[in-house]
Design a protein around this motif. Structure first.
Motif, PDB file in Angstrom:
ATOM      1  N   GLY A  15      44.621  37.919  50.760  1.00  0.00           N
ATOM      2  CA  GLY A  15      44.401  36.677  51.481  1.00  0.00           C
ATOM      3  C   GLY A  15      43.125  36.716  52.289  1.00  0.00           C
ATOM      4  N   GLU A  16      42.878  37.839  52.952  1.00  0.00           N
ATOM      5  CA  GLU A  16      41.637  37.989  53.720  1.00  0.00           C
ATOM      6  C   GLU A  16      40.421  37.873  52.803  1.00  0.00           C
ATOM      7  OE1 GLU A  16      39.492  41.170  56.775  1.00  0.00           O
ATOM      8  OE2 GLU A  16      41.121  41.842  55.472  1.00  0.00           O
ATOM      9  N   GLU A  17      40.501  38.505  51.632  1.00  0.00           N
ATOM     10  CA  GLU A  17      39.386  38.445  50.686  1.00  0.00           C
ATOM     11  C   GLU A  17      39.186  37.024  50.171  1.00  0.00           C
ATOM     12  OE1 GLU A  17      36.396  40.652  48.302  1.00  0.00           O
ATOM     13  OE2 GLU A  17      37.314  40.711  50.277  1.00  0.00           O
ATOM     14  N   LEU A  18      40.277  36.312  49.934  1.00  0.00           N
ATOM     15  CA  LEU A  18      40.174  34.914  49.510  1.00  0.00           C
ATOM     16  C   LEU A  18      39.452  34.083  50.563  1.00  0.00           C
ATOM     17  CD1 LEU A  18      43.687  34.414  47.926  1.00  0.00           C
ATOM     18  CD2 LEU A  18      41.516  33.917  46.784  1.00  0.00           C
ATOM     19  N   LEU A  19      39.791  34.286  51.828  1.00  0.00           N
ATOM     20  CA  LEU A  19      39.128  33.529  52.887  1.00  0.00           C
ATOM     21  C   LEU A  19      37.651  33.887  52.984  1.00  0.00           C
ATOM     22  CD1 LEU A  19      41.881  33.584  55.661  1.00  0.00           C
ATOM     23  CD2 LEU A  19      41.271  31.718  54.125  1.00  0.00           C
ATOM     24  N   ASN A 292      32.418  40.830  42.463  1.00  0.00           N
ATOM     25  CA  ASN A 292      33.320  40.375  41.402  1.00  0.00           C
ATOM     26  C   ASN A 292      32.938  40.991  40.060  1.00  0.00           C
ATOM     27  OD1 ASN A 292      35.630  38.586  40.908  1.00  0.00           O
ATOM     28  ND2 ASN A 292      34.235  37.459  39.569  1.00  0.00           N
ATOM     29  N   THR A 293      32.230  42.090  40.097  1.00  0.00           N
ATOM     30  CA  THR A 293      31.687  42.712  38.887  1.00  0.00           C
ATOM     31  C   THR A 293      32.586  43.819  38.351  1.00  0.00           C
ATOM     32  OG1 THR A 293      29.404  42.220  39.524  1.00  0.00           O
ATOM     33  CG2 THR A 293      29.723  44.037  37.978  1.00  0.00           C
ATOM     34  N   CYS A 294      32.688  43.883  37.031  1.00  0.00           N
ATOM     35  CA  CYS A 294      33.283  45.036  36.352  1.00  0.00           C
ATOM     36  C   CYS A 294      32.143  45.817  35.714  1.00  0.00           C
ATOM     37  CB  CYS A 294      34.267  44.581  35.278  1.00  0.00           C
ATOM     38  SG  CYS A 294      34.976  45.946  34.311  1.00  0.00           S
ATOM     39  N   GLY A 319      39.704  42.232  41.000  1.00  0.00           N
ATOM     40  CA  GLY A 319      41.101  42.520  40.717  1.00  0.00           C
ATOM     41  C   GLY A 319      42.084  41.580  41.368  1.00  0.00           C
ATOM     42  N   ALA A 320      41.605  40.601  42.163  1.00  0.00           N
ATOM     43  CA  ALA A 320      42.538  39.696  42.846  1.00  0.00           C
ATOM     44  C   ALA A 320      41.839  38.403  43.252  1.00  0.00           C
ATOM     45  CB  ALA A 320      43.162  40.393  44.057  1.00  0.00           C
ATOM     46  N   ALA A 321      41.271  38.375  44.463  1.00  0.00           N
ATOM     47  CA  ALA A 321      40.750  37.126  45.028  1.00  0.00           C
ATOM     48  C   ALA A 321      39.580  36.568  44.240  1.00  0.00           C
ATOM     49  CB  ALA A 321      40.345  37.370  46.480  1.00  0.00           C
ATOM     50  N   GLY A 322      38.622  37.410  43.883  1.00  0.00           N
ATOM     51  CA  GLY A 322      37.462  36.938  43.122  1.00  0.00           C
ATOM     52  C   GLY A 322      37.870  36.401  41.765  1.00  0.00           C
ATOM     53  N   GLN A 323      38.804  37.076  41.139  1.00  0.00           N
ATOM     54  CA  GLN A 323      39.319  36.618  39.849  1.00  0.00           C
ATOM     55  C   GLN A 323      39.915  35.212  39.971  1.00  0.00           C
ATOM     56  OE1 GLN A 323      39.154  38.340  36.554  1.00  0.00           O
ATOM     57  NE2 GLN A 323      41.046  39.480  36.810  1.00  0.00           N
ATOM     58  N   ALA A 324      40.706  34.998  41.030  1.00  0.00           N
ATOM     59  CA  ALA A 324      41.333  33.696  41.236  1.00  0.00           C
ATOM     60  C   ALA A 324      40.289  32.610  41.451  1.00  0.00           C
ATOM     61  CB  ALA A 324      42.288  33.764  42.427  1.00  0.00           C
ATOM     62  N   VAL A 325      39.278  32.905  42.248  1.00  0.00           N
ATOM     63  CA  VAL A 325      38.239  31.906  42.511  1.00  0.00           C
ATOM     64  C   VAL A 325      37.407  31.650  41.265  1.00  0.00           C
ATOM     65  CG1 VAL A 325      36.166  31.404  43.860  1.00  0.00           C
ATOM     66  CG2 VAL A 325      38.196  32.375  44.984  1.00  0.00           C
ATOM     67  N   GLN A 326      37.119  32.687  40.509  1.00  0.00           N
ATOM     68  CA  GLN A 326      36.391  32.496  39.248  1.00  0.00           C
ATOM     69  C   GLN A 326      37.178  31.576  38.320  1.00  0.00           C
ATOM     70  OE1 GLN A 326      35.476  36.167  37.196  1.00  0.00           O
ATOM     71  NE2 GLN A 326      34.303  35.158  35.586  1.00  0.00           N
TER      72      GLN A 326
END
Length: 341
Positions: A15-19, A292-294, A319-326
């Protein structure tokens, strides 16, 4: 265009990363952040880094929140996300779930690994797997996105092109992954406190880890076979964030370093968030930290005829927040990299 986003379970690490991402996103507006424990508190009380942001945690009241958002990102524990996804979908909200509730297509596999019947098996068929590099076109029209897990992302992205091209065998694959402690969530639990984790590296869940069927499912799709069986060996590493996966596969006849490089170039040459290293190099979590890089490195061992691939991601971002935003960016027709670069 501003996409109004509600974050359910915003007081955890994801959640913190999403914000962090959404508050700098030019085309997103954070409409609500939920936390039962912190309801009524300003976001700066829980995360001082967001001091000045006019956000207050609220109760996860779906009816009240649905009226003021276009998208909901569920950063909730496994098993709880479905409870919120159903009414949100019924209200016409696009749902991006970063738990494991909708990642498996098989209700039987879900029951086997999560020890319960899935509460909404019809949604397993509806959900689009949220790994943009593999399912971008399906994501453009998805109402429910099951964002790929952290370990699976670091395992599927480096293996899928090689399996699809027939350069490696779908049999006998071994994935050994190391994850930072934030992968366990923001909680007080003895194995994850500093004195237990620091100066320590250990394997866990070496048989039957819950991410195993997700990895096998997507590898099988790439290989064009009904099912696969691999060994997945996760480790807890003494770092806050990051995943490093080392994957060992049998090379098929005719496989060369050059062919591997060509397949990766074709698969990921135009991808913003996959970085292929020159042959012989190995990936490093240091270079994907808070991105957000692999990052993928590859080698071919003539001594054992094994293809050895390394893959690194930030577990909280790609692995979580960046993936969701992408995934959200793709679904709403925005610049796919908005908020992520």
């Amino acid at each position: 265009m501003k996409v109004r986003v509600a974050v359910f379970g915003a007081s955890g690490y994801a959640g913190e990363e999403l914000l962090r991402i959404l508050l700098r996103h030019k085309n997103a507006e954070v409409a609500a952040i939920t936390s039962r424990k912190s309801a009524g508190e300003p976001v700066s009380t829980v995360f001082p880094r967001f001091t000045g942001a006019p956000l207050v945690f609220c109760e996860p009241d779906v009816e009240a929140i649905a009226s003021k958002c276009d998208a909901a990102i569920l950063a909730l524990p496994h098993g709880l996300a479905t409870e919120y996804a159903i009414p949100l979908l019924n209200a016409g909200i696009k749902v991006f779930d970063i738990s494991a509730d909708f990642r498996l297509r098989s209700p039987e596999k879900y029951k086997e690994y999560y020890k319960a019947d899935h509460p909404a098996p019809e949604l397993l068929r509806k959900a689009v797997y949220g790994l943009p590099e593999r399912y971008r076109e399906q994501l453009r029209t998805a109402d429910l996105v099951a964002c790929a897990g952290c370990y699976p992302t670091s395992s599927i992205l480096p293996t899928a092109p090689l399996l699809a091209a027939g350069l490696v065998s779908p049999k006998g694959i071994v994935v050994a992954s190391c994850s930072g402690v934030t992968g366990a969530g923001r909680k007080v639990d003895l194995p994850y406190i500093f004195p237990e984790c620091n100066e320590s590296l250990k394997a866990y869940g070496v048989v039957g880890h819950r991410h195993l069927p997700e990895i096998e499912q997507e590898m099988a799709v790439a290989a064009g076979v009904p099912e696969m069986a691999i060994n997945f060996i996760p480790h807890l590493a003494p770092m806050n964030r990051g995943i490093n996966s080392t994957i060992v596969m049998d090379a098929m006849p005719g496989t060369t370093l050059e062919k591997i490089g060509e397949v990766y170039a074709q698969a990921y040459g135009s991808e913003q968030f996959v970085r292929i290293l020159p042959p012989g190099r190995t990936s490093d979590t240091k270079y994907v930290f808070m991105t957000n890089t692999c990052e993928i490195g590859y080698n071919l061992d003539p001594h054992t005829n094994k293809v050895i691939v390394t893959s690194c991601i930030d577990n909280l971002t790609k692995g979580a927040a960046g993936q969701a935003v992408q995934c959200m960016n793709i679904r709403f027709g925005l610049d796919e990299a908005e908020g992520l670069l």
